[in-house]
Design a protein around this motif. Structure first.
Motif, short mmCIF file in Angstrom:
data_model
loop_
_atom_site.label_atom_id
_atom_site.label_comp_id
_atom_site.label_asym_id
_atom_site.label_seq_id
_atom_site.Cartn_x
_atom_site.Cartn_y
_atom_site.Cartn_z
N ASP A 53 30.78 -7.48 0.27
CA ASP A 53 31.42 -7.71 1.57
C ASP A 53 30.85 -8.96 2.24
O ASP A 53 31.56 -9.67 2.96
CB ASP A 53 31.25 -6.49 2.47
N ILE A 54 29.57 -9.21 2.01
CA ILE A 54 28.93 -10.39 2.59
C ILE A 54 29.34 -11.66 1.84
O ILE A 54 29.76 -12.65 2.44
CB ILE A 54 27.38 -10.25 2.57
N GLU B 114 21.85 -8.22 11.15
CA GLU B 114 23.31 -8.19 11.10
C GLU B 114 23.91 -9.55 11.43
O GLU B 114 24.91 -9.96 10.85
CB GLU B 114 23.84 -7.12 12.06
N THR B 115 23.27 -10.25 12.36
CA THR B 115 23.74 -11.59 12.72
C THR B 115 23.57 -12.56 11.56
O THR B 115 24.45 -13.39 11.29
CB THR B 115 22.98 -12.10 13.96
N THR C 105 28.50 -14.79 5.91
CA THR C 105 29.90 -14.59 5.52
C THR C 105 30.80 -15.63 6.17
O THR C 105 31.71 -16.17 5.52
CB THR C 105 30.37 -13.17 5.91
N TYR C 106 30.55 -15.92 7.44
CA TYR C 106 31.34 -16.93 8.14
C TYR C 106 31.18 -18.29 7.45
O TYR C 106 32.16 -19.02 7.23
CB TYR C 106 30.90 -17.02 9.60
N ILE D 189 30.04 -15.77 16.78
CA ILE D 189 29.56 -16.29 15.50
C ILE D 189 30.03 -17.71 15.26
O ILE D 189 29.32 -18.52 14.63
CB ILE D 189 30.02 -15.35 14.36
N HIS E 258 27.48 -20.63 14.35
CA HIS E 258 27.64 -21.40 13.13
C HIS E 258 27.60 -22.90 13.42
O HIS E 258 27.04 -23.68 12.63
CB HIS E 258 28.96 -21.04 12.44
N GLN F 124 23.60 -11.81 8.41
CA GLN F 124 24.61 -11.45 7.41
C GLN F 124 26.01 -11.92 7.83
O GLN F 124 26.77 -12.44 7.02
CB GLN F 124 24.59 -9.94 7.18
N GLU F 125 26.32 -11.75 9.11
CA GLU F 125 27.63 -12.17 9.61
C GLU F 125 27.76 -13.69 9.55
O GLU F 125 28.82 -14.22 9.19
CB GLU F 125 27.80 -11.68 11.05
#
Length: 426
Positions: A162-163, A75-76, A82-83, A3, A7, A78-79
């Motif tokens: 959580d996100i 999912e990617t 958050t990152y 990630i 990013h 969303q991850e």
């Protein structure tokens, strides 16, 4: 690809895009799947249209260095969101609720933008896709992020927290919305309160309306900042003046005049004032921000058409918001007609709730009520100044809507009813 590396590529891209019809040069395209489409099939075209990268999860569409293959595109996304949220290290305000969250979000954004560079949820992109897209729309210039969260079942708000990992939060209210998915009003309270659960677990700040006993009860032993008129005492004092038709209130000896109709919008305005106060926005700037905010997208809009004044509140509806709108509408002067459309996602409570709203409307000082939709059509309408139509097409072809003159009209129904179409036949 890790990630961190993704990013870095995101920061080098123009923006994130999930729809090739809206794609711009150097966007990062995420090939999401839907019920009737597979974004992977559009990856090649996205690159052809100028996407810098295409994130896919089907090896069949992998084009070596031109695509980035991941296990799951959603999912990617969303991850990555958050990152990016943690990369920016900015305060995030989250809000949810049964009614008024988009209007409240817009008001908060208007107030805070008087002092800060803000980025807020666009429209109502407030779900498991919209929240990540909101976070990824923030950049290094953003000083405060405002994230709206919608939900129609348990654990959804918890997942969105959580996100987004909010530092602050506000719940507008707990009403009869999405009863089918939440399993009743108690389920609504439990589901929306997942925002409180996250904030309390992290000792973050919760903004609450002390006039709402549920908010008070659910935030005991929490880190709170309050408004309201209760005997409990509050951090911010705001007094209601009137709503004829627009809401006005008093804050710090200033009369704040809004362009929002309905007494129910007083709490939405108060929340924005309170959050502005917490972030040290000057009172006069708060006044100007509230005064200049104009509702749009079929939310409590005032439209003058011919000799009629129309209150267009057709973006959405549930039993709680319908009742609030009717109570406010009854206070309007002159000849009044309410055009009410079906309320969706009520499950087994649909018949009862539609009958309750129908009974309420017919008991009020409203000259005529027109009901539209299958649920209202099945309700018992025992009044000679009411009519009901199973579909909008029936309303359009069989009613005398086009002959209405010198009248104030309330048009309200769930999004699926699209009652704004009534404007075309008035």
């Amino acid at each position: 690809m890790k990630i961190e590396a993704l990013h870095k590529l995101f920061l080098e891209s123009n923006s994130v895009c999930t729809d090739t019809r809206k794609l711009e040069q150097n966007d990062m395209f995420f090939a999401l799947k839907g019920d009737n489409f597979d974004g992977n099939t559009y990856a090649k075209n996205a690159l052809k249209l100028g996407a810098k990268h295409a994130i896919i999860d089907d090896p069949e569409y992998h084009l070596e260095t031109k695509t980035i293959l991941v296990n799951d595109v959603l999912e990617t996304l969303q991850e990555l969101a958050t990152y990016h949220r943690n990369f920016l290290k900015i305060p995030i305000i989250a809000l949810t609720g049964s009614n008024g969250k988009t209007t409240t979000k817009e008001l908060i954004n208007a107030v805070l933008s008087k002092k800060f560079k803000t980025t807020a949820t666009f429209g109502n992109l407030n779900n498991h896709i919209g929240v990540p897209l909101t976070l990824l729309s923030m950049d290094t210039d953003t000083e405060i992020g405002i994230v709206e969260m919608g939900a129609n079942h348990q654990k959804e708000i918890a997942f969105l927290c959580d996100i987004a990992q909010p530092d602050y939060g506000y719940i507008t209210n707990f009403g009869k919305a999405h009863l089918e998915g939440f399993g009743g009003v108690k389920g609504v309270i439990k589901g929306k309160s997942e925002l409180y659960d996250y904030l309390k677990a992290n000792n973050n700040i919760i903004f609450i309306n002390t006039n709402d006993p549920i908010q008070v009860k659910k935030t005991k032993k929490a880190n709170i900042f309050t408004f309201g008129n209760t005997v409990l005492g509050t951090d911010v004092s705001i007094n209601f003046v009137e709503a004829q038709p627009f809401v006005s209130c008093v804050y710090k000896n200033l009369i704040i005049q809004s362009q929002l109709i309905g007494e129910y919008n007083f709490n939405n305005i108060s929340a924005a004032i309170t959050i502005g106060s917490y972030f040290k926005i000057e009172p006069n700037d708060i006044k100007i921000a509230i005064k200049n905010y104009v509702p749009k997208n079929n939310r409590s809009q005032i439209i003058n058409k011919g000799t009629n004044k129309i209150i267009l509140d057709a973006y959405n509806a549930n039993p709680s918001s319908m009742r609030a709108a009717l109570v406010s509408f009854e206070k309007q002067s002159g000849h009044k007609i309410a055009i009410l459309g079906d309320m969706f996602e009520l499950g087994k409570e649909a018949k009862t709730e539609h009958q309750t709203v129908a009974d309420l409307a017919l008991s009020m000082n409203i000259d005529n009520v027109i009901f539209v939709g299958e649920n209202f059509f099945q309700s018992k309408i025992n009044w000679d100044k009411a009519s009901k139509y199973k579909t909008f097409e029936d309303l359009k072809t069989l009613s005398d809507v086009s002959e209405i003159q010198n009248t104030t009209l309330l048009i309200k129904g769930s999004r699926g009813m699209a009652l704004e179409r009534t404007l075309d036949v008035l």
